[in-house]
Design an enzyme around this catalytic site. Structure first.
Site, PDB file in Angstrom:
ATOM      1  N   GLN A   1       0.653  -1.185   0.030  1.00 34.55           N
ATOM      2  CA  GLN A   1      -0.638   0.102  -0.473  1.00 34.55           C
ATOM      3  C   GLN A   1       0.586   1.414  -0.238  1.00 34.55           C
ATOM      4  OE1 GLN A   1      -2.461  -0.483   3.647  1.00 34.55           O
ATOM      5  NE2 GLN A   1      -1.006  -0.088   5.081  1.00 34.55           N
TER       6      GLN A   1
ATOM      7  N   HIS B   1       1.337  -5.097   3.057  1.00 41.57           N
ATOM      8  CA  HIS B   1      -0.587  -4.837   3.893  1.00 41.57           C
ATOM      9  C   HIS B   1      -0.689  -6.063   3.540  1.00 41.57           C
ATOM     10  CE1 HIS B   1      -5.087  -4.311   3.179  1.00 41.57           C
ATOM     11  NE2 HIS B   1      -4.931  -5.138   4.299  1.00 41.57           N
TER      12      HIS B   1
ATOM     13  N   PHE C   1      -2.229  -5.441  13.284  1.00 44.42           N
ATOM     14  CA  PHE C   1      -2.600  -5.549  11.983  1.00 44.42           C
ATOM     15  C   PHE C   1      -2.271  -6.466  11.793  1.00 44.42           C
ATOM     16  CE2 PHE C   1      -1.050  -3.144   7.958  1.00 44.42           C
ATOM     17  CZ  PHE C   1      -2.113  -3.819   6.708  1.00 44.42           C
TER      18      PHE C   1
ATOM     19  N   LYS D   1      -6.279 -14.039   9.025  1.00 46.89           N
ATOM     20  CA  LYS D   1      -7.135 -14.140   8.635  1.00 46.89           C
ATOM     21  C   LYS D   1      -6.327 -14.888   7.178  1.00 46.89           C
ATOM     22  CE  LYS D   1      -9.584 -11.021   4.603  1.00 46.89           C
ATOM     23  NZ  LYS D   1     -10.671  -9.603   4.944  1.00 46.89           N
ATOM     24  N   HIS D   2      -5.042 -14.465   6.379  1.00 47.53           N
ATOM     25  CA  HIS D   2      -4.614 -14.688   5.547  1.00 47.53           C
ATOM     26  C   HIS D   2      -3.667 -16.024   5.774  1.00 47.53           C
ATOM     27  CE1 HIS D   2      -6.763 -12.311   2.957  1.00 47.53           C
ATOM     28  NE2 HIS D   2      -6.336 -11.026   3.273  1.00 47.53           N
TER      29      HIS D   2
ATOM     30  N   HIS E   1      -3.881  -9.238  12.404  1.00 43.21           N
ATOM     31  CA  HIS E   1      -5.342  -9.603  11.448  1.00 43.21           C
ATOM     32  C   HIS E   1      -4.919 -10.333  10.343  1.00 43.21           C
ATOM     33  CE1 HIS E   1      -8.565  -8.645   9.091  1.00 43.21           C
ATOM     34  NE2 HIS E   1      -7.677  -8.117   8.458  1.00 43.21           N
ATOM     35  N   GLU E   2      -3.342 -10.012   9.633  1.00 46.63           N
ATOM     36  CA  GLU E   2      -2.936 -10.322   8.630  1.00 46.63           C
ATOM     37  C   GLU E   2      -3.051 -11.859   8.790  1.00 46.63           C
ATOM     38  OE1 GLU E   2      -3.468  -8.849   5.087  1.00 46.63           O
ATOM     39  OE2 GLU E   2      -4.369  -7.404   6.760  1.00 46.63           O
TER      40      GLU E   2
HETATM   41  P1  5GP Z   1     -11.446  -4.683  -0.270  1.00 48.90           P
HETATM   42  O1  5GP Z   1     -12.997  -5.070   0.117  1.00 48.90           O
HETATM   43  O2  5GP Z   1     -11.304  -3.336   0.688  1.00 48.90           O
HETATM   44  O3  5GP Z   1     -11.169  -4.800  -1.600  1.00 48.90           O
HETATM   45  O4  5GP Z   1     -10.670  -5.735   0.793  1.00 48.90           O
HETATM   46  C1  5GP Z   1     -10.877  -6.487   1.773  1.00 48.90           C
HETATM   47  C2  5GP Z   1     -10.098  -7.182   2.275  1.00 48.90           C
HETATM   48  O5  5GP Z   1     -10.728  -8.068   2.001  1.00 48.90           O
HETATM   49  C3  5GP Z   1      -8.850  -7.326   1.758  1.00 48.90           C
HETATM   50  O6  5GP Z   1      -7.827  -6.603   2.974  1.00 48.90           O
HETATM   51  C4  5GP Z   1      -8.117  -8.625   1.994  1.00 48.90           C
HETATM   52  O7  5GP Z   1      -8.208  -9.628   3.129  1.00 48.90           O
HETATM   53  C5  5GP Z   1      -9.702  -9.408   2.027  1.00 48.90           C
HETATM   54  N1  5GP Z   1      -9.332  -9.821   0.367  1.00 48.90           N
HETATM   55  C6  5GP Z   1      -9.991  -8.480  -1.113  1.00 48.90           C
HETATM   56  N2  5GP Z   1     -10.235  -9.210  -2.355  1.00 48.90           N
HETATM   57  C7  5GP Z   1      -9.137 -10.181  -1.627  1.00 48.90           C
HETATM   58  C8  5GP Z   1      -8.547 -10.962  -2.976  1.00 48.90           C
HETATM   59  O8  5GP Z   1      -8.850 -11.053  -4.532  1.00 48.90           O
HETATM   60  N3  5GP Z   1      -7.454 -12.306  -2.136  1.00 48.90           N
HETATM   61  C9  5GP Z   1      -7.662 -12.407  -0.896  1.00 48.90           C
HETATM   62  N4  5GP Z   1      -7.156 -13.497  -0.197  1.00 48.90           N
HETATM   63  N5  5GP Z   1      -8.317 -10.842   0.189  1.00 48.90           N
HETATM   64  C10 5GP Z   1      -9.087 -10.404  -0.858  1.00 48.90           C
HETATM   65  P1  5GP Z   2      -7.850  -7.002   5.479  1.00 48.98           P
HETATM   66  O1  5GP Z   2      -8.547  -5.310   4.550  1.00 48.98           O
HETATM   67  O2  5GP Z   2      -6.970  -7.209   5.102  1.00 48.98           O
HETATM   68  O3  5GP Z   2      -8.649  -7.908   5.904  1.00 48.98           O
HETATM   69  O4  5GP Z   2      -8.320  -6.060   7.076  1.00 48.98           O
HETATM   70  C1  5GP Z   2      -6.904  -4.698   6.846  1.00 48.98           C
HETATM   71  C2  5GP Z   2      -7.376  -4.753   8.337  1.00 48.98           C
HETATM   72  O5  5GP Z   2      -5.869  -4.284   9.446  1.00 48.98           O
HETATM   73  C3  5GP Z   2      -8.232  -3.606   9.324  1.00 48.98           C
HETATM   74  O6  5GP Z   2      -9.445  -4.117  10.303  1.00 48.98           O
HETATM   75  C4  5GP Z   2      -7.714  -2.475   9.389  1.00 48.98           C
HETATM   76  O7  5GP Z   2      -8.596  -1.834   9.882  1.00 48.98           O
HETATM   77  C5  5GP Z   2      -6.215  -3.144  10.084  1.00 48.98           C
HETATM   78  N1  5GP Z   2      -5.230  -2.168  10.419  1.00 48.98           N
HETATM   79  C6  5GP Z   2      -4.036  -1.954  10.653  1.00 48.98           C
HETATM   80  N2  5GP Z   2      -4.186  -0.943  10.159  1.00 48.98           N
HETATM   81  C7  5GP Z   2      -4.278  -1.402   8.772  1.00 48.98           C
HETATM   82  C8  5GP Z   2      -2.635  -0.293   7.438  1.00 48.98           C
HETATM   83  O8  5GP Z   2      -2.069   0.108   7.708  1.00 48.98           O
HETATM   84  N3  5GP Z   2      -3.761  -0.167   5.953  1.00 48.98           N
HETATM   85  C9  5GP Z   2      -4.916  -1.132   6.062  1.00 48.98           C
HETATM   86  N4  5GP Z   2      -5.362  -1.543   4.404  1.00 48.98           N
HETATM   87  N5  5GP Z   2      -5.692  -1.831   6.931  1.00 48.98           N
HETATM   88  C10 5GP Z   2      -4.901  -2.091   8.256  1.00 48.98           C
END
Ligand code: 5GP
Ligand code: 5GP
Length: 229
Positions: free
Chosen positions: A37, A64, A114, A121-122, A117-118
């Protein structure tokens, strides 16, 4: 006797097979997205941001996450709640994580929330290939190797608030890394489309970049801003 042995074999196979499939299906995946990011674009939105407790991060792309994905575009998530994030397994990486994987969400934090969470989740979905330490170490290595800001600035694309063509942004990253990135945009406080996240793909053994089997959805304009940070 032969017949008895064969039947025992067959019965064991029938009993064991479903559990092999069940174990692998929850953890299996085809490739990773490695997502970075641009902090300027996280912070200049209507929502704004908070700097981490360690201070304002460098004006560079930050990690990210490393996201296991399927070739059909879907992805597994939250695969194993028996393996919570454990910062003691990555104590040797924390100072590098603070620099390269800074958190910008509010309220300010150290980054642990953060990273947790990563991982949960992943990362937990990639354990058939890499453990927790390897998950973070691999991500740090990929950030260094891809050097996105270097790729862009070498092509005269600087975080100066100007607009650049999406084609030139994509092209400069392809020229430098050898692989086609996917660019995600978001909007600044005035509604302009800007460079937010860069996706590159990594093979399922996490050993190197590959061309993406499938790209995420979404659209940028033909010209997008690259804000300062
Ligand atoms: P957003 O809906 O903001 O694009 O994505 C929210 C979160 O859903 C991302 O930060 C990530 O954790 C997950 N996510 C969104 N798109 C993808 C994808 O194509 N692949 C994976 N593995 N995770 C995703
Ligand atoms: P994702 O979109 O990967 O599922 O979730 C991102 C989560 O990590 C959200 O709950 C968001 O609030 C938290 N987060 C903490 N720091 C950051 C950051 O620097 N960037 C993003 N995209 N999410 C962050």
């Amino acid at each position: 006797m032969k017949l008895l042995q064969a039947s025992v074999c067959l019965i064991s196979l029938i009993l064991v097979l479903p559990s092999i499939f069940a174990a692998s299906s929850s953890e299996d995946f085809d490739f990773f997205y490695f997502v970075q990011q641009w902090p300027g674009s996280y912070c200049d939105t209507q929502k704004s941001c908070c700097y981490p407790t360690s201070g304002k991060p460098a004006a560079d792309f930050g990690i990210h996450g490393l996201w296991p994905n399927y070739k059909d575009g879907t992805y597994p998530s939250n695969c194993d709640d028996t393996k919570p994030f454990d910062s003691s397994t990555i104590s040797d990486l924390v100072s590098s994580m603070k620099r390269n994987w800074p958190t910008l969400a509010c309220p300010s934090g150290s980054g642990e929330a953060f990273w947790e969470h990563e991982w949960e989740k992943h990362g937990t979905c990639s354990q058939s290939v890499i453990n927790q330490h390897e998950y973070f170490q691999t991500s740090l290595g990929l950030k260094q190797k891809t050097n996105l800001l270097g790729a862009l600035t070498k092509a005269g694309i600087n975080p100066d608030g100007n607009s650049y063509s999406l084609e030139s942004i994509r092209g400069s990253i392809k020229a430098s890394t050898g692989f086609t990135p996917w660019i995600e945009c978001n909007r600044d406080g005035s509604g302009n489309s800007q460079l937010y996240q860069v996706y590159l793909c990594v093979d399922r053994s996490a050993s190197g970049l590959i061309e993406c089997p499938v790209f995420p959805h979404g659209k940028c304009g033909a010209q997008i801003e690259f804000p300062s940070f």
